[in-house]
Design a protein around this motif. Structure first.
Motif, PDB file in Angstrom:
ATOM      1  N   UNK A   1     -25.426  -0.094   6.635  1.00  0.00           N
ATOM      2  CA  UNK A   1     -25.754  -0.249   8.050  1.00  0.00           C
ATOM      3  C   UNK A   1     -27.093   0.421   8.306  1.00  0.00           C
ATOM      4  N   UNK A   2     -27.609   0.245   9.502  1.00  0.00           N
ATOM      5  CA  UNK A   2     -28.897   0.791   9.913  1.00  0.00           C
ATOM      6  C   UNK A   2     -28.620   1.990  10.821  1.00  0.00           C
ATOM      7  N   UNK A   3     -28.875   3.198  10.315  1.00  0.00           N
ATOM      8  CA  UNK A   3     -28.704   4.416  11.105  1.00  0.00           C
ATOM      9  C   UNK A   3     -29.949   4.600  11.958  1.00  0.00           C
TER      10      UNK A   3
ATOM     11  N   UNK B   1     -25.772   3.376  15.661  1.00  0.00           N
ATOM     12  CA  UNK B   1     -25.639   2.652  14.385  1.00  0.00           C
ATOM     13  C   UNK B   1     -25.684   1.152  14.645  1.00  0.00           C
ATOM     14  N   UNK B   2     -26.503   0.466  13.885  1.00  0.00           N
ATOM     15  CA  UNK B   2     -26.597  -0.983  14.001  1.00  0.00           C
ATOM     16  C   UNK B   2     -25.913  -1.622  12.797  1.00  0.00           C
ATOM     17  N   UNK B   3     -24.777  -2.265  13.070  1.00  0.00           N
ATOM     18  CA  UNK B   3     -24.060  -3.013  12.042  1.00  0.00           C
ATOM     19  C   UNK B   3     -24.541  -4.469  12.099  1.00  0.00           C
ATOM     20  N   UNK B   4     -24.754  -5.049  10.949  1.00  0.00           N
ATOM     21  CA  UNK B   4     -25.504  -6.294  10.878  1.00  0.00           C
ATOM     22  C   UNK B   4     -24.893  -7.427  11.701  1.00  0.00           C
ATOM     23  N   UNK B   5     -23.573  -7.474  11.760  1.00  0.00           N
ATOM     24  CA  UNK B   5     -22.935  -8.550  12.518  1.00  0.00           C
ATOM     25  C   UNK B   5     -23.190  -8.424  14.017  1.00  0.00           C
ATOM     26  N   UNK B   6     -23.662  -7.243  14.445  1.00  0.00           N
ATOM     27  CA  UNK B   6     -23.911  -7.018  15.869  1.00  0.00           C
ATOM     28  C   UNK B   6     -25.366  -7.248  16.267  1.00  0.00           C
TER      29      UNK B   6
ATOM     30  N   UNK C   1     -27.003  -2.147  18.607  1.00  0.00           N
ATOM     31  CA  UNK C   1     -26.510  -0.875  18.086  1.00  0.00           C
ATOM     32  C   UNK C   1     -25.375  -0.343  18.951  1.00  0.00           C
ATOM     33  N   UNK C   2     -24.448   0.379  18.320  1.00  0.00           N
ATOM     34  CA  UNK C   2     -23.322   0.981  19.031  1.00  0.00           C
ATOM     35  C   UNK C   2     -23.328   2.484  18.791  1.00  0.00           C
ATOM     36  N   UNK C   3     -22.705   3.206  19.696  1.00  0.00           N
ATOM     37  CA  UNK C   3     -22.620   4.658  19.584  1.00  0.00           C
ATOM     38  C   UNK C   3     -21.405   5.047  18.755  1.00  0.00           C
ATOM     39  N   UNK C   4     -21.601   5.954  17.804  1.00  0.00           N
ATOM     40  CA  UNK C   4     -20.485   6.453  17.012  1.00  0.00           C
ATOM     41  C   UNK C   4     -20.503   7.975  17.025  1.00  0.00           C
TER      42      UNK C   4
END
Length: 230
Positions: A201-203, A82-87, A216-219
């Protein structure tokens, strides 16, 4: 509801099933597989699977070259990117390319999905799944919408991707690029488009190094479903 399983232990989903309850059962029972098996390619059924949070894939299970038999493989990733915009991380080396391209949303959908198949093959983007996805775009009662992002340079299509918008989440399915750096630029511009147009967010689906490099981070599946349902 009663959950059906194949002899090999995979959850088996049919059109009458409540796809959201299937997802709940997968989470509460700690279902150890990423894939389920589903019956048929009815566009409304495929749309309901997407609405429940599945990334819908497909495969040919026939050994007969001239007699393919396709099944659907709804996937709920055990680890989701998942890519959260602040990241969002844009490398200095790529910044100089950003203004060379123009991104357009929801254009040339058929061309883009067909190009993805040409580039990557039809191992999971099988003909009946592609046909169903194209039909879903015009379904009046669907709560999901397959869409595309196209990147142009000098009027030429140089990169693109397609995916599915559901509520405030866009899930990427596949993409392609025709020249160096265009794929990365397309993802960056797509991320900014999603942010500017109210997506949460961007999946990005399956974790890969290039996605991590972009921030992107892993969830977990549970985290994803909670975010997906809003």
């Amino acid at each position: 509801m009663d959950i059906k399983y194949t002899l090999s232990g995979y959850i088996y989903i049919t059109p009458p099933d409540d796809c959201h309850k299937i997802v709940d059962a997968m989470l509460t029972t700690n279902y150890s597989e990423e894939f389920c098996i589903a019956e048929g390619f009815d566009p409304y059924f495929v749309a309901r699977l997407m609405e429940a949070g599945f990334l819908v894939m497909s495969t040919n299970v026939s050994n007969e070259e001239n007699s393919p038999f396709y099944i659907m493989l709804p996937k709920l990733h055990l680890v989701r990117s998942a890519l959260f915009y602040e990241n969002l991380h844009v490398k200095k080396s790529i910044r100089k390319y950003l203004n060379r391209y123009e991104l357009k949303a929801d254009v040339e959908f058929d061309r883009i999905i067909d190009r993805c198949v040409e580039k990557h093959g039809c191992d999971w983007l099988t003909p009946p799944l592609v046909d169903s996805i194209k039909v879903i775009r015009s379904l009046p009662q669907a709560n999901v919408y397959p869409t595309s992002f196209a990147l142009y340079r000098g009027g030429e299509l140089v990169a693109g991707e397609f995916g599915v918008a559901c509520g405030k989440v866009y899930t990427s399915y596949s993409g392609f690029y025709e020249e160096d750096n265009a794929g990365t630029v397309q993802i960056i511009h797509t991320t900014r488009y999603l942010q500017n147009n109210g997506f949460s967010f961007f999946d990005m689906g399956m974790p890969l190094d290039y996605k991590t490099d972009l921030g992107a981070v892993d969830i977990s599946p549970g985290e994803f479903v909670q975010l997906f349902r809003g």
